[in-house]
Write a protein that holds these residues in place. Structure first.
Motif, PDB file in Angstrom:
ATOM      1  N   GLU A 122       0.817  -1.212   0.000  1.00  0.00           N
ATOM      2  CA  GLU A 122       0.000   0.000   0.000  1.00  0.00           C
ATOM      3  C   GLU A 122       0.852   1.263   0.000  1.00  0.00           C
ATOM      4  O   GLU A 122       0.398   2.325  -0.435  1.00  0.00           O
ATOM      5  CB  GLU A 122      -0.939  -0.002   1.209  1.00  0.00           C
ATOM      6  N   SER A 123       2.092   1.161   0.462  1.00  0.00           N
ATOM      7  CA  SER A 123       2.968   2.327   0.537  1.00  0.00           C
ATOM      8  C   SER A 123       3.861   2.480  -0.694  1.00  0.00           C
ATOM      9  O   SER A 123       4.693   3.388  -0.740  1.00  0.00           O
ATOM     10  CB  SER A 123       3.850   2.233   1.782  1.00  0.00           C
ATOM     11  N   LEU A 124       3.696   1.618  -1.696  1.00  0.00           N
ATOM     12  CA  LEU A 124       4.556   1.679  -2.867  1.00  0.00           C
ATOM     13  C   LEU A 124       4.446   3.056  -3.532  1.00  0.00           C
ATOM     14  O   LEU A 124       3.351   3.548  -3.803  1.00  0.00           O
ATOM     15  CB  LEU A 124       4.164   0.588  -3.866  1.00  0.00           C
ATOM     16  N   ALA A 125       5.586   3.668  -3.787  1.00  0.00           N
ATOM     17  CA  ALA A 125       5.608   5.019  -4.355  1.00  0.00           C
ATOM     18  C   ALA A 125       4.952   5.044  -5.730  1.00  0.00           C
ATOM     19  O   ALA A 125       5.028   4.070  -6.478  1.00  0.00           O
ATOM     20  CB  ALA A 125       7.048   5.511  -4.454  1.00  0.00           C
ATOM     21  N   PRO A 126       4.305   6.158  -6.076  1.00  0.00           N
ATOM     22  CA  PRO A 126       3.620   6.245  -7.370  1.00  0.00           C
ATOM     23  C   PRO A 126       4.496   5.880  -8.559  1.00  0.00           C
ATOM     24  O   PRO A 126       4.041   5.193  -9.474  1.00  0.00           O
ATOM     25  CB  PRO A 126       3.167   7.711  -7.425  1.00  0.00           C
ATOM     26  N   GLU A 127       5.768   6.327  -8.538  1.00  0.00           N
ATOM     27  CA  GLU A 127       6.633   6.020  -9.671  1.00  0.00           C
ATOM     28  C   GLU A 127       6.935   4.528  -9.767  1.00  0.00           C
ATOM     29  O   GLU A 127       7.080   3.972 -10.864  1.00  0.00           O
ATOM     30  CB  GLU A 127       7.934   6.819  -9.600  1.00  0.00           C
ATOM     31  N   ARG A 128       7.017   3.858  -8.613  1.00  0.00           N
ATOM     32  CA  ARG A 128       7.231   2.410  -8.619  1.00  0.00           C
ATOM     33  C   ARG A 128       5.974   1.693  -9.097  1.00  0.00           C
ATOM     34  O   ARG A 128       6.056   0.660  -9.780  1.00  0.00           O
ATOM     35  CB  ARG A 128       7.617   1.935  -7.220  1.00  0.00           C
ATOM     36  N   CYS A 129       4.811   2.210  -8.721  1.00  0.00           N
ATOM     37  CA  CYS A 129       3.552   1.643  -9.212  1.00  0.00           C
ATOM     38  C   CYS A 129       3.498   1.733 -10.736  1.00  0.00           C
ATOM     39  O   CYS A 129       3.137   0.770 -11.420  1.00  0.00           O
ATOM     40  CB  CYS A 129       2.361   2.390  -8.608  1.00  0.00           C
ATOM     41  N   ALA A 130       3.850   2.911 -11.252  1.00  0.00           N
ATOM     42  CA  ALA A 130       3.822   3.114 -12.700  1.00  0.00           C
ATOM     43  C   ALA A 130       4.785   2.161 -13.400  1.00  0.00           C
ATOM     44  O   ALA A 130       4.458   1.590 -14.451  1.00  0.00           O
ATOM     45  CB  ALA A 130       4.174   4.563 -13.026  1.00  0.00           C
ATOM     46  N   GLU A 131       5.955   1.968 -12.809  1.00  0.00           N
ATOM     47  CA  GLU A 131       6.944   1.066 -13.396  1.00  0.00           C
ATOM     48  C   GLU A 131       6.424  -0.366 -13.438  1.00  0.00           C
ATOM     49  O   GLU A 131       6.547  -1.060 -14.454  1.00  0.00           O
ATOM     50  CB  GLU A 131       8.237   1.128 -12.593  1.00  0.00           C
ATOM     51  N   ALA A 132       5.822  -0.807 -12.320  1.00  0.00           N
ATOM     52  CA  ALA A 132       5.266  -2.161 -12.273  1.00  0.00           C
ATOM     53  C   ALA A 132       4.161  -2.314 -13.315  1.00  0.00           C
ATOM     54  O   ALA A 132       4.045  -3.356 -13.979  1.00  0.00           O
ATOM     55  CB  ALA A 132       4.732  -2.461 -10.875  1.00  0.00           C
ATOM     56  N   GLY A 133       3.349  -1.275 -13.463  1.00  0.00           N
ATOM     57  CA  GLY A 133       2.282  -1.331 -14.448  1.00  0.00           C
ATOM     58  C   GLY A 133       2.809  -1.398 -15.864  1.00  0.00           C
ATOM     59  O   GLY A 133       2.295  -2.160 -16.694  1.00  0.00           O
ATOM     60  N   ARG A 134       3.831  -0.616 -16.151  1.00  0.00           N
ATOM     61  CA  ARG A 134       4.401  -0.637 -17.512  1.00  0.00           C
ATOM     62  C   ARG A 134       4.954  -2.016 -17.854  1.00  0.00           C
ATOM     63  O   ARG A 134       4.844  -2.471 -18.995  1.00  0.00           O
ATOM     64  CB  ARG A 134       5.489   0.433 -17.638  1.00  0.00           C
ATOM     65  N   GLU A 135       5.553  -2.678 -16.863  1.00  0.00           N
ATOM     66  CA  GLU A 135       6.082  -4.021 -17.107  1.00  0.00           C
ATOM     67  C   GLU A 135       4.960  -4.987 -17.467  1.00  0.00           C
ATOM     68  O   GLU A 135       5.112  -5.836 -18.355  1.00  0.00           O
ATOM     69  CB  GLU A 135       6.836  -4.515 -15.876  1.00  0.00           C
ATOM     70  N   ILE A 136       3.824  -4.857 -16.783  1.00  0.00           N
ATOM     71  CA  ILE A 136       2.681  -5.719 -17.089  1.00  0.00           C
ATOM     72  C   ILE A 136       2.134  -5.391 -18.477  1.00  0.00           C
ATOM     73  O   ILE A 136       1.864  -6.274 -19.294  1.00  0.00           O
ATOM     74  CB  ILE A 136       1.583  -5.563 -16.025  1.00  0.00           C
ATOM     75  N   GLY A 137       1.978  -4.106 -18.759  1.00  0.00           N
ATOM     76  CA  GLY A 137       1.414  -3.691 -20.035  1.00  0.00           C
ATOM     77  C   GLY A 137       2.284  -4.030 -21.226  1.00  0.00           C
ATOM     78  O   GLY A 137       1.787  -4.137 -22.351  1.00  0.00           O
ATOM     79  N   ALA A 138       3.595  -4.211 -20.979  1.00  0.00           N
ATOM     80  CA  ALA A 138       4.521  -4.513 -22.077  1.00  0.00           C
ATOM     81  C   ALA A 138       4.602  -5.999 -22.392  1.00  0.00           C
ATOM     82  O   ALA A 138       5.289  -6.392 -23.338  1.00  0.00           O
ATOM     83  CB  ALA A 138       5.912  -3.986 -21.729  1.00  0.00           C
ATOM     84  N   ARG A 139       3.903  -6.835 -21.655  1.00  0.00           N
ATOM     85  CA  ARG A 139       3.944  -8.269 -21.926  1.00  0.00           C
ATOM     86  C   ARG A 139       3.313  -8.588 -23.271  1.00  0.00           C
ATOM     87  O   ARG A 139       2.406  -7.885 -23.729  1.00  0.00           O
ATOM     88  CB  ARG A 139       3.193  -9.033 -20.829  1.00  0.00           C
ATOM     89  N   PRO A 140       3.759  -9.647 -23.906  1.00  0.00           N
ATOM     90  CA  PRO A 140       3.158 -10.026 -25.190  1.00  0.00           C
ATOM     91  C   PRO A 140       1.740 -10.553 -24.995  1.00  0.00           C
ATOM     92  O   PRO A 140       1.376 -11.036 -23.918  1.00  0.00           O
ATOM     93  CB  PRO A 140       4.096 -11.120 -25.698  1.00  0.00           C
ATOM     94  N   GLY A 141       0.961 -10.446 -26.045  1.00  0.00           N
ATOM     95  CA  GLY A 141      -0.397 -10.956 -25.981  1.00  0.00           C
ATOM     96  C   GLY A 141      -1.380  -9.946 -25.419  1.00  0.00           C
ATOM     97  O   GLY A 141      -1.048  -8.792 -25.124  1.00  0.00           O
ATOM     98  N   ARG A 142      -2.602 -10.390 -25.250  1.00  0.00           N
ATOM     99  CA  ARG A 142      -3.703  -9.554 -24.767  1.00  0.00           C
ATOM    100  C   ARG A 142      -3.823  -9.732 -23.254  1.00  0.00           C
ATOM    101  O   ARG A 142      -4.152 -10.819 -22.777  1.00  0.00           O
ATOM    102  CB  ARG A 142      -5.007  -9.945 -25.472  1.00  0.00           C
ATOM    103  N   ILE A 143      -3.562  -8.662 -22.510  1.00  0.00           N
ATOM    104  CA  ILE A 143      -3.554  -8.704 -21.051  1.00  0.00           C
ATOM    105  C   ILE A 143      -4.794  -8.009 -20.504  1.00  0.00           C
ATOM    106  O   ILE A 143      -5.168  -6.921 -20.950  1.00  0.00           O
ATOM    107  CB  ILE A 143      -2.292  -8.012 -20.483  1.00  0.00           C
ATOM    108  N   ALA A 144      -5.420  -8.624 -19.515  1.00  0.00           N
ATOM    109  CA  ALA A 144      -6.519  -7.995 -18.779  1.00  0.00           C
ATOM    110  C   ALA A 144      -6.133  -7.927 -17.306  1.00  0.00           C
ATOM    111  O   ALA A 144      -5.365  -8.754 -16.816  1.00  0.00           O
ATOM    112  CB  ALA A 144      -7.813  -8.789 -18.953  1.00  0.00           C
ATOM    113  N   LEU A 145      -6.664  -6.942 -16.612  1.00  0.00           N
ATOM    114  CA  LEU A 145      -6.373  -6.763 -15.191  1.00  0.00           C
ATOM    115  C   LEU A 145      -7.666  -6.778 -14.382  1.00  0.00           C
ATOM    116  O   LEU A 145      -8.668  -6.185 -14.788  1.00  0.00           O
ATOM    117  CB  LEU A 145      -5.656  -5.431 -14.939  1.00  0.00           C
TER     118      LEU A 145
END
Length: 238
Positions: A122-145
Motif C-alpha cells: 500500500e505504501s509503494l511510491a507512485p513512480e514504482r507503481c507506474a513502473e510495475a504497471g508498464r512491465e505488465i502492459g509490455a507483456r506479449p499478448g492480450r492482457i486484462a487486469l
C-alpha cells in the motif's frame, strides 16, 4: 498490451459467508463486480492478472492455482486463483485482497484465460507503481487486469478510520478517474493523503494507470457507495 480492466473493492465482507446476516448490503456491489468481469471476458484476453494491496509478507507474484482462504475472518471457506496446469505447491496463501479476487472469479466461473496474482504494498511510491504497471502492459499478448482495492476508510464516524472531511472529496475524485479511465488523474492521486485516509486501492490503481499506457481504453463506473464508511468503487475499462 492491456485490452481491458475491471476495478473492484476488496473487503472480505463482499463474500456472503463472511458477511453473514449483512450480506444483502453488498448485493449491488457483487452484481457490479460480476458485470465488470463480463467486460474482461468479452475482451478475450490471453492472460488475466489480479492485482491487490498486500501487507509485506503478501507482496509479490502468485501463480495460477495458489490457494487462499477466509479462515482468518472466521469462515472455513477456501478459494484458488484460477486453474493451474498441474499440481501447485504454494509457498504461501493469497493475501486477503487477492483471495477476494479469486472468489469473484470462482463466482462467475472464470475460464477465459490463465490467471496470476500480484500483491502490491500500500505504501509503494507512485513512480514504482507506474513502473510495475508498464512491465505488465509490455507483456506479449492480450492482457486484462482485475484491480482490487478500496477507497477511503474515513467516510463516517463508525468507519474504520473515523470521520475525515477529506474522505468524501477524495473518493469522488477517485470514482471519477476510475469511471472515466482517466490515467492522468489516477497518476496524480496523492499517496500521502491516500495513506492518511486508509485508501488501500491507491497503489493498485496507479499500477493500472501505468499498465494502460497508450491503450486508449474507455471506462464505465458501475458502482460507487460507502455502506460501512469505506468507499467502494466498481468500474470497467475496455
Amino acid at each position: 498490451m492491456l485490452v481491458a480492466a475491471a476495478v473492484c473493492p476488496c473487503p472480505p465482507l463482499l463474500v456472503p459467508e463472511v458477511a453473514a446476516g449483512a450480506a444483502p448490503e453488498l448485493a449491488a456491489a457483487r452484481t457490479a463486480c460480476s458485470d465488470a468481469l463480463s467486460v474482461l471476458a468479452a475482451a478475450r484476453p490471453d492472460r488475466l492478472v489480479v492485482i491487490g494491496p498486500a501487507e509485506k509478507a503478501g507482496r509479490g507474484t502468485y501463480p495460477a492455482g495458489t490457494p487462499g482462504s477466509f479462515r482468518g475472518f472466521g469462515v472455513d471457506l477456501s478459494v484458488r486463483l484460477g486453474r493451474a496446469d498441474g499440481d501447485v505447491v504454494a509457498e504461501r496463501e493469497l493475501p486477503p485482497s487477492l483471495a477476494v479476487g479469486a472468489w469473484l472469479l470462482e463466482r462467475v466461473g472464470w475460464s477465459h484465460a490463465p490467471v496470476e496474482g500480484l500483491g502490491v504494498g500500500e505504501s509503494l511510491a507512485p513512480e514504482r507503481c507506474a513502473e510495475a504497471g508498464r512491465e505488465i502492459g509490455a507483456r506479449p499478448g492480450r492482457i486484462a487486469l482485475l484491480v482490487m482495492g478500496d477507497a477511503s476508510a474515513c467516510r463516517t464516524l463508525k468507519a474504520p478510520g473515523y470521520l475525515d472531511e477529506r474522505a468524501a472529496p477524495f473518493d469522488a475524485a477517485a470514482g471519477r478517474a476510475l469511471g472515466a479511465a482517466d490515467i492522468a488523474a489516477l497518476e496524480a492521486i496523492d499517496a500521502e493523503l491516500a495513506r492518511e485516509l486508509k485508501a488501500a486501492g491507491r497503489a493498485p490503481w496507479q499500477v493500472l494507470a501505468g499498465a494502460t499506457g497508450n491503450a486508449g481504453l474507455s471506462g464505465t463506473l458501475l458502482y460507487e457507495d460507502a455502506p460501512y464508511g469505506v468507499g467502494y468503487v466498481v468500474a470497467a475499462w475496455s
